[in-house]
Design an enzyme around this catalytic site. Structure first.
Site, PDB file in Angstrom:
ATOM      1  N   ASP A  25       0.819  -1.211   0.000  1.00  0.00           N
ATOM      2  CA  ASP A  25       0.000   0.000   0.000  1.00  0.00           C
ATOM      3  C   ASP A  25       0.849   1.257   0.000  1.00  0.00           C
ATOM      4  OD1 ASP A  25       0.922  -0.491   2.588  1.00  0.00           O
ATOM      5  OD2 ASP A  25      -1.050  -0.974   3.377  1.00  0.00           O
ATOM      6  N   ASN A  62      -7.338  -2.939  14.448  1.00  0.00           N
ATOM      7  CA  ASN A  62      -8.727  -3.201  14.052  1.00  0.00           C
ATOM      8  C   ASN A  62      -8.847  -4.415  13.120  1.00  0.00           C
ATOM      9  OD1 ASN A  62      -7.687  -2.239  11.667  1.00  0.00           O
ATOM     10  ND2 ASN A  62      -9.129  -0.548  11.421  1.00  0.00           N
ATOM     11  N   HIS A  78      -7.167  -4.885  10.253  1.00  0.00           N
ATOM     12  CA  HIS A  78      -6.937  -4.667   8.815  1.00  0.00           C
ATOM     13  C   HIS A  78      -5.636  -5.331   8.359  1.00  0.00           C
ATOM     14  CE1 HIS A  78      -4.693  -0.519   9.350  1.00  0.00           C
ATOM     15  NE2 HIS A  78      -3.826  -1.501   9.376  1.00  0.00           N
ATOM     16  N   GLU A 131      -9.705  -2.211   5.354  1.00  0.00           N
ATOM     17  CA  GLU A 131     -10.284  -1.878   6.644  1.00  0.00           C
ATOM     18  C   GLU A 131     -11.563  -2.690   6.905  1.00  0.00           C
ATOM     19  OE1 GLU A 131      -8.495  -0.172   8.542  1.00  0.00           O
ATOM     20  OE2 GLU A 131      -8.065   1.857   7.853  1.00  0.00           O
TER      21      GLU A 131
HETATM   22  C1  F6R Z   1       1.507  -1.449   6.108  1.00  0.00           C
HETATM   23  C2  F6R Z   1       0.208  -2.095   6.200  1.00  0.00           C
HETATM   24  C3  F6R Z   1      -0.586  -2.069   7.454  1.00  0.00           C
HETATM   25  C4  F6R Z   1       0.242  -2.314   8.717  1.00  0.00           C
HETATM   26  C5  F6R Z   1      -0.622  -2.263   9.959  1.00  0.00           C
HETATM   27  C6  F6R Z   1       0.192  -2.442  11.228  1.00  0.00           C
HETATM   28  O1  F6R Z   1       2.055  -1.609   4.812  1.00  0.00           O
HETATM   29  O2  F6R Z   1      -0.223  -2.636   5.235  1.00  0.00           O
HETATM   30  O3  F6R Z   1      -1.596  -3.049   7.360  1.00  0.00           O
HETATM   31  O4  F6R Z   1       0.878  -3.558   8.605  1.00  0.00           O
HETATM   32  O5  F6R Z   1      -1.298  -1.036  10.015  1.00  0.00           O
HETATM   33  O6  F6R Z   1       1.037  -1.353  11.392  1.00  0.00           O
HETATM   34  P1  F6R Z   1       2.141  -1.341  12.543  1.00  0.00           P
HETATM   35  O7  F6R Z   1       3.126  -2.397  12.197  1.00  0.00           O
HETATM   36  O8  F6R Z   1       2.749   0.039  12.457  1.00  0.00           O
HETATM   37  O9  F6R Z   1       1.436  -1.599  13.821  1.00  0.00           O
END
Ligand code: F6R
Length: 241
Positions: free
Chosen positions: A67, A136, A138, A143
């Site tokens: 992403d 959450n 995702h 989401e």
């Molecule tokens: C990042 C991504 C997100 C993160 C998730 C956890 O490329 O796709 O899904 O993996 O938001 O983020 P952290 O590791 O910062 O808790």
């Protein structure tokens, strides 16, 4: 679904790096799916050290990121282009022409999303997908919602994600409200998937991910339908298992 529980973040990062390294050693032209955020940082550090010790070679590897924020210039330190360059790519020998990250700056975003899917397909598909997980539930920026995207799309971020990611920005106001994210099928088409989770704030999401039920309210729960998925979690994230 395999669940590996490690003592702490350091051990989790080492284990994840070993699995990526073994993939690249066994198949030097592997196609890797990569994630950003805090969780994979330790894994990237371990992989850089292995590269520096001459233990792995990325010269034939291709990579696709999950992403990117919408309309955040690539040289903005909070963009995922910048993150990947700083935390991984500039330290290893992965060739620039083999690095793919969705372009949130593209004039025609719909076309960018379609092209991204096509490029993944033409590469032969992702061999190993690394995922983090939002508190959450995702994965990528898919989401929780009534319906999830199948392929790469421009998506709205939830208030929870904007709040969680505001730690990287001056304030929640500065966090982009939209992002380009690969879809659930794009993720599920990977041959092998490793999901990393560290810390107590991920414990609930991890419990819901392996609940035995799939729900679009926990997008990560769809991973239960994948034949080759490994969760590597630390004890804090495994708190409710
Ligand atoms: C990042 C991504 C997100 C993160 C998730 C956890 O490329 O796709 O899904 O993996 O938001 O983020 P952290 O590791 O910062 O808790």
């Amino acid at each position: 679904m395999r669940v590996i529980i490690e003592k702490d973040y350091r051990d989790l990062s080492k284990k994840a790096a070993l699995l990526v390294a073994s993939q690249v050693i066994l198949k030097p032209n592997s196609v890797l799916g990569l994630a950003t955020g805090s969780t994979p940082l330790g894994m990237y550090r371990e992989l850089i050290q292995m590269y520096q010790r001459g233990e792995i070679n990325f010269s034939e590897v291709s990579s696709f990121n999950l992403d990117e924020y919408y309309r955040l210039p690539h040289d903005n330190p909070e963009s995922y282009h910048y993150y990947m360059q700083e935390n991984f790519f500039k330290h290893i020998n992965l060739k620039a022409k083999n690095i793919f990250i969705p372009d949130g700056m593209a004039d025609d975003i719909e076309r960018e999303c379609r092209d991204y899917e096509e490029t993944i397909k033409h590469s032969g598909g992702i061999d190993l997908q690394i995922l983090g997980i939002g508190s959450n539930g995702h994965v990528g920026f898919n989401e929780p919602a009534e319906q999830l995207n199948v392929t790469t799309k421009l998506v709205n971020l939830t208030a929870e994600t904007i709040e969680a990611n505001s730690r990287f920005f001056d304030s929640a106001e500065d966090v982009p409200k939209m992002a380009v994210s690969v879809g659930m099928a794009t993720i599920l088409k990977a041959r092998r998937i490793i999901l990393l989770a560290s810390g107590e704030n991920k414990a609930e999401a991890i419990k819901n991910t392996i609940s035995g039920y799939v729900s679009t309210k926990t997008p990560a729960s769809l991973l239960q339908t994948h034949p080759e998925i490994t969760l590597i979690v630390d004890r804090a994230a495994a708190n409710f298992l």
